[in-house]
Design a protein around this motif. Structure first.
Motif, short mmCIF file in Angstrom:
data_model
loop_
_atom_site.label_atom_id
_atom_site.label_comp_id
_atom_site.label_asym_id
_atom_site.label_seq_id
_atom_site.Cartn_x
_atom_site.Cartn_y
_atom_site.Cartn_z
N THR A 1 -78.09 50.23 15.30
CA THR A 1 -78.93 50.03 16.48
C THR A 1 -80.41 50.31 16.22
OG1 THR A 1 -78.39 52.26 17.25
CG2 THR A 1 -77.03 50.45 18.07
N ASP B 1 -66.47 53.24 16.77
CA ASP B 1 -66.42 54.04 17.99
C ASP B 1 -66.46 55.53 17.69
OD1 ASP B 1 -66.36 51.95 19.85
OD2 ASP B 1 -64.19 51.73 19.71
N LYS C 1 -70.03 56.40 16.55
CA LYS C 1 -70.94 56.36 17.70
C LYS C 1 -70.78 57.62 18.55
CE LYS C 1 -72.08 53.59 21.80
NZ LYS C 1 -71.73 52.38 22.59
N ASP D 1 -73.09 50.52 16.92
CA ASP D 1 -72.26 49.99 17.99
C ASP D 1 -71.59 48.73 17.43
OD1 ASP D 1 -71.01 49.66 20.41
OD2 ASP D 1 -72.84 49.55 21.60
#
Length: 344
Positions: free
Chosen positions: A156, A245, A248, A255
């Motif tokens: 990200t 997941d 994160k 993501d």
């Protein structure tokens, strides 16, 4: 040595003489009477332990094993390795005429190959009715315990969400040059996409992507996920959703998104044809497809239980067929390897 070669060599040892008690175990496994669960619990506690060969990550397996032991007072002795190494060990043990595992837990295509070589015991269980039909083999030689999703992950910090590709055709744009990565062994993902797009069109599309933009080829899904976390590979095309997941949730700048369809593969659970701890083995098998499922969801895996199953981020799921002929699987793997060579 490939998994195909390893599994083929099992055939030599799979015909080994099985003692008489194997027949009584087969009867126990094939008759799910109302009394069986209580019988399994009582006898499993007397057995005291079971031996599990698995490819589930150690930290996740530790949680499941601890929960099982707390419920039933039965210890789970875990030998954890990659699917390939689990198969290698099974081959070595069969050559030595040994049945050292009670339960095995690996990717379903490899379980299917072991079933075809008569290493696994068919199980009748009322719990099977709760599982997704597409994920459950009709022969009941193994059962799905969680679903692994091949998704697209991104760093990200490196890529803005609004700039993400919507289709694989978008990846032909030269702006993605040097930003893409895949895992080296994901031929099933590649062939699943090719089948969806059409053989000629799909092959041409991925050839164009690689020839225009290249992609980084990494060995191991954990490594690929870590490369996305670090930003060295800004977009991983064949990452496992649960790894992203989990990263994160721990604060990593990652993501995932899904280019439709999502290719999915089941991990399965199976019982040895000749377990040293038959009651504990069957009890653990049924635990993994029932009481363990809420824990599996908390670990960010997708469940094969109908009432717990979900459609991830609105994308459709296309399952890898574990019953696919081994020659076809090898053909897919070879085609993906040849595509990866274009990136060199």
């Amino acid at each position: 040595m490939s998994i195909k070669s390893l599994v083929s060599s099992i055939a030599v040892s799979a015909a080994c003489f099985l003692p008489a008690h194997a027949a009584s175990f087969a009867e126990l496994a094939s008759k799910d009477t109302p009394q069986r669960h209580n019988q399994l619990v009582e006898q499993a506690r007397k057995e005291g332990s079971l031996t599990l060969y698995t490819s589930i990550p150690s930290k996740d397996m530790a949680v499941l094993a601890a929960d099982f032991e707390k419920r039933y007072g039965v210890r789970v002795n875990v030998w954890r390795a990659s699917t390939l190494k689990v198969v290698q060990r099974l081959v070595a043990e069969h050559k030595a005429n040994q049945w050292n595992f009670d339960v095995v837990d690996i990717s379903s295509p490899e379980l299917e190959a072991l079933y075809r070589e008569d290493l696994l015991q068919e199980v009748d269980s009322k719990l099977h009715a709760a599982l997704l039909e597409d994920a459950m083999p009709s022969h009941r030689g193994w059962a799905p315990q969680f679903i692994t999703l091949f998704v697209q992950a991104y760093n990200t910090n490196a890529i803005k969400k609004e700039d993400l590709p919507k289709t694989y055709a978008d990846l032909r744009d030269p702006k993605w040059k040097g930003l893409l990565g895949v895992e080296a062994s994901d031929g099933d993902w590649y062939c699943g996409q090719i089948e969806h797009l059409g053989q000629e069109q799909g092959k041409q599309l991925f050839d164009d992507i690689v020839k225009t933009n290249k992609w980084s080829v990494r060995s191991g899904h954990s490594l690929l996920a870590n490369m996305v976390v670090s930003g060295e590979v800004p977009i991983g095309l064949t990452t496992y959703s649960y790894m992203i997941d989990q990263a994160k949730r721990q604060g990593a700048p990652v993501d995932w998104f899904a280019i439709d369809p999502i290719i999915a593969r089941t991990n399965g659970i199976a019982v040895s044809r000749q377990p040293a701890n038959p009651h504990a083995a069957l009890l653990f098998y049924e635990y993994m497809i029932s009481d363990a499922q809420p824990l599996i969801l908390k670990m960010d895996y997708y469940s094969p239980v109908k009432k717990l199953a979900s459609s991830p981020k609105g994308a459709s799921i296309r399952f890898v067929d574990p019953l696919t002929d081994r020659a076809e699987i090898e053909r897919c793997n070879q085609a993906f390897m040849e595509l990866n060579r274009l990136s060199n």
